[in-house]
Design an enzyme around this catalytic site. Structure first.
Site, PDB file in Angstrom:
ATOM      1  N   SER A  86       1.054  -1.441  -0.030  1.00 14.15           N
ATOM      2  CA  SER A  86      -0.217  -0.052   0.133  1.00 14.15           C
ATOM      3  C   SER A  86       0.715   1.187  -0.160  1.00 14.15           C
ATOM      4  O   SER A  86       0.247   2.504   0.027  1.00 14.15           O
ATOM      5  CB  SER A  86      -0.992  -0.123   1.169  1.00 14.15           C
ATOM      6  OG  SER A  86      -0.158   0.270   2.325  1.00 14.15           O
ATOM      7  N   THR A 217      -2.256   3.066   3.185  1.00 13.31           N
ATOM      8  CA  THR A 217      -1.308   4.351   3.523  1.00 13.31           C
ATOM      9  C   THR A 217      -0.818   4.269   4.541  1.00 13.31           C
ATOM     10  O   THR A 217      -0.913   3.407   5.457  1.00 13.31           O
ATOM     11  CB  THR A 217      -2.340   5.430   3.461  1.00 13.31           C
ATOM     12  OG1 THR A 217      -2.969   5.472   2.194  1.00 13.31           O
ATOM     13  CG2 THR A 217      -1.768   6.854   3.741  1.00 13.31           C
ATOM     14  N   THR A 235       1.693   7.069   0.570  1.00 16.08           N
ATOM     15  CA  THR A 235       0.715   5.929  -0.193  1.00 16.08           C
ATOM     16  C   THR A 235       0.960   5.780  -1.548  1.00 16.08           C
ATOM     17  O   THR A 235       1.547   6.731  -2.192  1.00 16.08           O
ATOM     18  CB  THR A 235      -0.744   6.351   0.304  1.00 16.08           C
ATOM     19  OG1 THR A 235      -1.304   5.232  -0.024  1.00 16.08           O
ATOM     20  CG2 THR A 235      -1.023   7.529  -0.896  1.00 16.08           C
ATOM     21  N   ARG A 245      -4.778   9.827 -10.925  1.00 19.44           N
ATOM     22  CA  ARG A 245      -5.738  10.198  -9.809  1.00 19.44           C
ATOM     23  C   ARG A 245      -4.868  10.628  -8.559  1.00 19.44           C
ATOM     24  O   ARG A 245      -3.813   9.865  -8.172  1.00 19.44           O
ATOM     25  CB  ARG A 245      -6.675   9.011  -9.333  1.00 19.44           C
ATOM     26  CG  ARG A 245      -7.562   8.836  -8.095  1.00 19.44           C
ATOM     27  CD  ARG A 245      -6.607   8.588  -6.999  1.00 19.44           C
ATOM     28  NE  ARG A 245      -7.833   8.477  -5.830  1.00 19.44           N
ATOM     29  CZ  ARG A 245      -7.301   8.156  -4.663  1.00 19.44           C
ATOM     30  NH1 ARG A 245      -6.028   7.890  -4.449  1.00 19.44           N
ATOM     31  NH2 ARG A 245      -8.259   8.169  -3.671  1.00 19.44           N
ATOM     32  N   VAL A 246      -5.114  11.727  -7.853  1.00 19.89           N
ATOM     33  CA  VAL A 246      -4.615  12.045  -6.483  1.00 19.89           C
ATOM     34  C   VAL A 246      -5.465  11.674  -5.256  1.00 19.89           C
ATOM     35  O   VAL A 246      -6.821  12.163  -5.471  1.00 19.89           O
ATOM     36  CB  VAL A 246      -4.162  13.496  -6.557  1.00 19.89           C
ATOM     37  CG1 VAL A 246      -3.482  13.931  -5.365  1.00 19.89           C
ATOM     38  CG2 VAL A 246      -2.966  13.613  -7.634  1.00 19.89           C
ATOM     39  N   GLY A 247      -5.017  11.131  -4.288  1.00 22.47           N
ATOM     40  CA  GLY A 247      -5.840  11.087  -3.028  1.00 22.47           C
ATOM     41  C   GLY A 247      -5.708  12.053  -2.053  1.00 22.47           C
ATOM     42  O   GLY A 247      -5.301  13.429  -2.343  1.00 22.47           O
ATOM     43  N   THR A 268      -6.189   7.769   6.712  1.00 24.65           N
ATOM     44  CA  THR A 268      -6.153   6.612   5.650  1.00 24.65           C
ATOM     45  C   THR A 268      -7.326   6.195   5.498  1.00 24.65           C
ATOM     46  O   THR A 268      -8.319   6.395   5.947  1.00 24.65           O
ATOM     47  CB  THR A 268      -5.329   5.315   6.281  1.00 24.65           C
ATOM     48  OG1 THR A 268      -5.934   4.763   7.279  1.00 24.65           O
ATOM     49  CG2 THR A 268      -3.945   5.547   6.682  1.00 24.65           C
ATOM     50  N   GLY A 269      -7.533   5.622   4.363  1.00 22.64           N
ATOM     51  CA  GLY A 269      -8.794   5.140   3.636  1.00 22.64           C
ATOM     52  C   GLY A 269      -9.458   5.708   2.611  1.00 22.64           C
ATOM     53  O   GLY A 269      -8.531   6.545   1.832  1.00 22.64           O
ATOM     54  N   GLY A 271      -9.717   8.113  -0.063  1.00 22.74           N
ATOM     55  CA  GLY A 271      -9.262   9.669   0.271  1.00 22.74           C
ATOM     56  C   GLY A 271     -10.315  10.679  -0.458  1.00 22.74           C
ATOM     57  O   GLY A 271     -10.069  11.831   0.162  1.00 22.74           O
TER      58      GLY A 271
END
Ligand code: ASP
Length: 365
Positions: A86, A217, A235, A245-247, A268-269, A271
């Protein structure tokens, strides 16, 4: 701090045009930090995959290192670990099989921040984020520019896709559409373990597994004995994401926020859910208003609930069909973690002991 009288005088001499837009010192931002501390017990907190990271962060602090160096050194262990799929090297790739990494750092005492997003080919994106903070006048570099900057700073471009991560990606691709030309790995004769589409995720992913695709992450925050704070979040993001794609992880205020007067938080999780509510910033502001780290984290999650209205994001009972975790630390060195769903843990290191603790949560399964 300026007295009100001094302030009025300074503003007056700065000219009327400036005065009109100046915030008043002594307002709630400066006036009433929730937590005052002179000497604290050094502490590090991280997501559950960061047991080694918090231990390392504490070693750096004990050796006299600054908090930002401590947290980055901690997460470097996980970034360089090919077994953690991750984060960093060995992270699960995007839709096209390319590993794209996001990371941010914040340094409390200098109010500095640095970040990289959709960075390819560098095993330790948190170190590149640190270099952005230290050696540029910018906060966030993305994609090719971020990689070029990293190379200029002496980082090596390497292939980050491990065999394990590649097999996971092939498995996922084969399962996308039964009518396409990609055969299931078992049909093609490969010995690839079925990628979990329901039930338990592999250890280390449990914190942010949404039942469909693994998330994962590492966030790590620390405070030294002088009460100085720092944080980092790094992450490979949502597995098999759309390229580019950006979290939340590299976005200041979303996946990470540090205010040296108040505390630090990371997430985390899912985004997208965190970005929508400026999650980590929200949690820090709630700590400023007087909440404990755990209560602030839970309240930040309630904000996410409020924002989760689209049906595709809800389960049959109208609850979020995903998970988010917050990891919070205040200026007194108190820690707290919370998630939408039970089963999450977080790592804490204090007084020479690194351990996992259960996170608070909002819903029962
Ligand atoms: N928050 C990360 C992202 O959205 C992923 C994760 O924590 O699982 O990119």
């Amino acid at each position: 701090m300026a007295t009100r009288r001094q302030f009025v005088r300074r503003v007056a001499s700065a000219g009327a045009g400036v005065a009109a837009g100046v915030a008043v010192p002594g307002g709630w931002l400066e006036g009433a930090p929730a937590v005052h501390a002179r000497q604290v017990r050094p502490v590090a907190i991280s997501s559950a995959n960061g047991l080694r990271a918090v231990a390392r962060a504490m070693e750096v602090l004990e050796g006299g290192g600054e908090p930002v160096e401590a947290v980055v050194s901690g997460v470097n262990i996980v970034e360089l670990d090919p077994e953690d799929t991750s984060v960093g090297y060995g992270g699960l790739p995007n839709y096209e099989g390319v590993v794209q990494l996001d990371a941010s750092v914040m340094n409390g005492p200098t109010r500095g921040a640095g970040a990289v997003a959709a960075l390819e080919g560098i095993k330790t994106p948190s170190r590149v984020a640190l270099a952005v903070m230290r050696y540029t006048d910018h906060v966030l570099l993305v994609g090719e520019g971020a990689q070029r900057f990293a190379v200029s700073m002496g980082f090596k471009v390497e292939d980050l896709l491990t065999e394990k991560a590649r097999e996971r990606w092939l498995e996922w691709r084969a399962g996308l559409n039964p009518d396409d030309d990609y055969l299931e790995p078992k049909e093609s004769g490969d010995r690839v373990e079925r990628f979990p589409v329901s039930g338990a995720a592999e250890p280390g992913m449990l914190d942010s597994y949404d039942g469909e695709r693994p998330w994962g992450t590492i966030n790590c925050n620390a405070i030294d004995r002088d009460g100085n704070l720092a944080g980092v979040t790094t992450t490979s993001g949502l597995a098999f994401k759309l390229p580019g794609r950006v979290g939340d992880s590299p976005l200041v205020g979303a996946g990470l926020y540090v205010d040296n007067d108040v505390g630090a938080c990371g997430s985390t999780g899912r985004g997208e859910a965190v970005i929508n509510v400026c999650g980590s910033h929200t949690v820090v502001e709630l700590m400023r208003a007087g909440m404990s780290p755990q209560d602030a984290a839970l309240e930040g999650l309630r904000r996410i609930l409020r924002w989760t209205v689209e049906k595709r994001l809800l389960d049959e009972q109208g609850r979020p069909a995903f998970n988010v975790n917050f990891y919070a630390l205040n200026k007194r060195g108190e820690t707290g973690g919370a998630a939408l769903w039970p089963g999450s843990r977080f790592a804490v290191s204090v007084d020479g002991e690194a351990r996992l603790e259960d996170a608070a949560y909002l819903f029962e399964r």
